[in-house]
Enzyme design. Sequence first.
Site, PDB file in Angstrom:
ATOM      1  N   THR A 185       0.844  -1.199   0.000  1.00  0.00           N
ATOM      2  CA  THR A 185       0.000   0.000   0.000  1.00  0.00           C
ATOM      3  C   THR A 185       0.883   1.254   0.000  1.00  0.00           C
ATOM      4  OG1 THR A 185      -1.758  -1.147   1.140  1.00  0.00           O
ATOM      5  CG2 THR A 185      -1.612   1.204   1.569  1.00  0.00           C
ATOM      6  N   GLY A 245      -5.729  -4.225   7.508  1.00  0.00           N
ATOM      7  CA  GLY A 245      -6.689  -3.152   7.713  1.00  0.00           C
ATOM      8  C   GLY A 245      -7.700  -3.387   8.809  1.00  0.00           C
ATOM      9  N   ARG A 286     -14.525  -6.300   0.013  1.00  0.00           N
ATOM     10  CA  ARG A 286     -13.886  -5.870   1.277  1.00  0.00           C
ATOM     11  C   ARG A 286     -13.428  -4.411   1.155  1.00  0.00           C
ATOM     12  NH1 ARG A 286      -8.411  -5.232   2.670  1.00  0.00           N
ATOM     13  NH2 ARG A 286      -8.037  -5.292   4.912  1.00  0.00           N
ATOM     14  N   ILE A 287     -13.694  -3.643   2.199  1.00  0.00           N
ATOM     15  CA  ILE A 287     -13.218  -2.256   2.243  1.00  0.00           C
ATOM     16  C   ILE A 287     -12.106  -2.171   3.296  1.00  0.00           C
ATOM     17  CG2 ILE A 287     -13.842   0.156   2.669  1.00  0.00           C
ATOM     18  CD1 ILE A 287     -15.477  -0.857   0.395  1.00  0.00           C
TER      19      ILE A 287
END
Length: 303
Positions: free
Chosen positions: A173, A227, A201-202
């Site tokens: 990321t 996350g 998925r968030i």
Amino acid sequence: MPWSLAVHGGAGSLPRDLSAARREECLAGLRQALAAGSGVLAKNGGSLDAVQAAVVVLEDHPFFNAGRGAGFNRAGQHELHASIMAGDLRAGAAAGLGRVKNPVILARRVLEKTAHILLAGPGAEAFAAAEGLELVDNSWFSTEARRAEWRQLAGSSTSLLDVPPAGSEPGGTVGAVALDSAGHLAAATSTGGLINQLPGRIPDSALPGAGTYADQRTCAVSCTGVGEYFIRAAAAHEVHALMLHKGLSLEAAARAVIFETLPAAAGGLIALDTRGHHAFSFSTLSMARGCANASGTCDIALW
Ligand code: ASP
């Protein structure tokens, strides 16, 4: 006010014996991102423009898990997510994107052109199209290294943070934090999510408060890692809260979140305070990162 900038290319497990070519690819991406953000700040540009410019470079760079080079989800597709926030608490985010070339630009448009904070899926893409943002086919985000990585996990229910299959060693990321010469803080984060994640998925990276936060009273923060843990802890906001309510320094607050609040090896974060001091904190083997400032200092490190 002397400007300051920091960027990251993901917390994870880049092997120490990373090939020279892959290491150079990663370092070059960080250098280019720092140059893009510094270019804005050195001309007295704003911190939102600077973090956006730095993150766009990393989204376009195939080494990192954001934009081109994003990981595959369990359905063999790419889903992209980004968020951006200014120290005056304006925020914008976009999640579950399949066609927007630069998710951070869409997040910025959400911040500037809507009354909302987070747009997702088809509605977000329709807004991107109406704004004239560049749209690409989902396959544009694919790289061979990501395909090899996904093949190793395909069919399993594992979705891991930067699982490095032999021979691919992909990056993570991306994010940036900046303080501009007018003293304004901003932060931005962009990701392709966890490799082999369930479609839909968030991640924290799309959520102001969890993966991204900025507050003019304290700091700007961009997180990277698993996350779900960062969402539970409201991790980026927690750095701010520890500074504001407990009087911790930036460094102490960043360390407290990574090493006391979050589980072991959950990830890392980069942060800047209102004087432009930076903090890098991570509990993983690696976190690709770099910083630059008005006095000409520019440092980059992976482990
Ligand atoms: N935070 C991202 C996610 O949960 C992954 C990462 O930062 O590496 O999808």
